[in-house]
Design a protein around this motif. Sequence first.
Motif, mmCIF file in Angstrom:
data_model
loop_
_atom_site.group_PDB
_atom_site.id
_atom_site.type_symbol
_atom_site.label_atom_id
_atom_site.label_comp_id
_atom_site.label_asym_id
_atom_site.label_seq_id
_atom_site.Cartn_x
_atom_site.Cartn_y
_atom_site.Cartn_z
ATOM 1 N N SER A 182 78.516 -26.454 29.856
ATOM 2 C CA SER A 182 79.773 -26.175 29.164
ATOM 3 C C SER A 182 79.988 -27.177 28.036
ATOM 4 N N LYS B 231 82.646 -28.868 27.505
ATOM 5 C CA LYS B 231 83.335 -30.033 28.048
ATOM 6 C C LYS B 231 82.351 -31.046 28.616
ATOM 7 N N ASP B 232 81.306 -30.552 29.294
ATOM 8 C CA ASP B 232 80.301 -31.445 29.879
ATOM 9 C C ASP B 232 79.181 -31.785 28.903
ATOM 10 N N ASN C 258 86.746 -38.203 23.364
ATOM 11 C CA ASN C 258 87.145 -37.704 24.678
ATOM 12 C C ASN C 258 88.630 -37.365 24.738
ATOM 13 N N ALA D 145 88.731 -33.878 23.258
ATOM 14 C CA ALA D 145 88.031 -32.938 24.136
ATOM 15 C C ALA D 145 88.739 -32.764 25.473
ATOM 16 N N GLY D 146 89.702 -33.640 25.785
ATOM 17 C CA GLY D 146 90.449 -33.514 27.031
ATOM 18 C C GLY D 146 91.410 -32.345 27.026
ATOM 19 N N GLU E 71 92.360 -28.227 26.132
ATOM 20 C CA GLU E 71 91.642 -26.966 26.138
ATOM 21 C C GLU E 71 91.238 -26.617 24.708
ATOM 22 N N PRO E 72 90.030 -26.078 24.504
ATOM 23 C CA PRO E 72 89.617 -25.711 23.146
ATOM 24 C C PRO E 72 90.566 -24.686 22.528
ATOM 25 N N ASP F 279 86.631 -20.862 21.464
ATOM 26 C CA ASP F 279 85.323 -21.066 22.083
ATOM 27 C C ASP F 279 84.642 -19.716 22.230
ATOM 28 N N TRP G 163 88.532 -27.898 18.970
ATOM 29 C CA TRP G 163 89.710 -28.475 19.603
ATOM 30 C C TRP G 163 90.650 -28.953 18.507
ATOM 31 N N TYR H 117 78.261 -32.267 17.038
ATOM 32 C CA TYR H 117 79.720 -32.286 16.958
ATOM 33 C C TYR H 117 80.185 -33.101 15.758
ATOM 34 N N LYS I 223 74.766 -34.641 35.559
ATOM 35 C CA LYS I 223 76.048 -35.041 34.983
ATOM 36 C C LYS I 223 76.087 -36.542 34.725
#
Length: 328
Positions: free
Chosen positions: A24, A26-27, A88, A91-92, A94-95, A98, A105, A131, A165
């Motif tokens: 994802s 986010k990850d 971060n 990115a914390g 919600e986009p 997507d 974001w 990014y 992760k």
Amino acid sequence: MKKMFGVLASLSLVACGPQIETVSFKDGLPAQEMAKLEVPTESEQRLDDGLARVQQTLRGELSRTWLVTGSTVVFVNGVTLWSLGALNFVAGFEPTSDDGNTAVWGPHNNDWEGTTWKLTAVRTAPNAFKYTLEAKPRGSADSEYAAVITGAHTVAVDDKGKAIKGYGEGRFDIDYDKAARLPFQDSKRGRISFHYARPSPTAAATVDVDLEQFVNDATVPDTAAYRYSQVPGGEGSFEFAVDSNIHWFDLTKVALERWSIKSRWTATGEGRADVRATGGDLASPVTLNECWNRARRSTFLDGNGDFQQRWGRESTDCAFIGASYSTR
């Protein structure tokens, strides 16, 4: 014939290896820990200031070269905290959009900094992303957006193609010229680049940092290089180099010398630092060597400088025998 084609198809799938898991967005962005240097510190000293005081150290006192190493780590980690912390933060949320290939974001306001941020990430592979983090003063026109941080990150995968992760590799660049346009930021000019790799929980982590900074109205930048490596639970090393005037007290000698230090340490904390200054107004290199014990107390000191203090025996008081100078 069909059976043969089926066998060939199976072989081709095996040759290509396991299918990589789709990660994802986010990850797929680096956390602060990805480029953090894990070296303990107990002081804040510049490289040239700290080394100037090494001769004041007594045997058994806290190693000054270790303190210089630690304080430099504080600086590098501070830049990491600001840059990946901003990434971060955005990115914390919600986009805003997507579509699976591109995520956006923002805009999001950082009230305590008076800044508006926008983050765009593009997928380049199931586990790889590029990014761009843009920012502008809050309330200004969208034409004021500037790409403050650009980077790329690849999430590590295991032998089955599953994402690991918190591990991976990548790079990010900070444009100080553009960051200086934001509220409450230093008026720096130049660029700093990070390259990091944490392949797995057992592999060595590496972080390389290169800095180019223009001071005042200078047309040639001051440069600094940092190289870090740490085996989990084992030996580590950190080397860095900066340009600084060793003869700051002499107005007739204004050329910059290249200061470098390479520190190495064991899993138990014993270590060694080898320092060298070259170029500038020096006729020949100046060196300094120091070792410390588990408590980071100086056990060995040597060098070729004028009035250099010396103590200890390298063969018995050093965890590493033989100097290893930085090539930066």
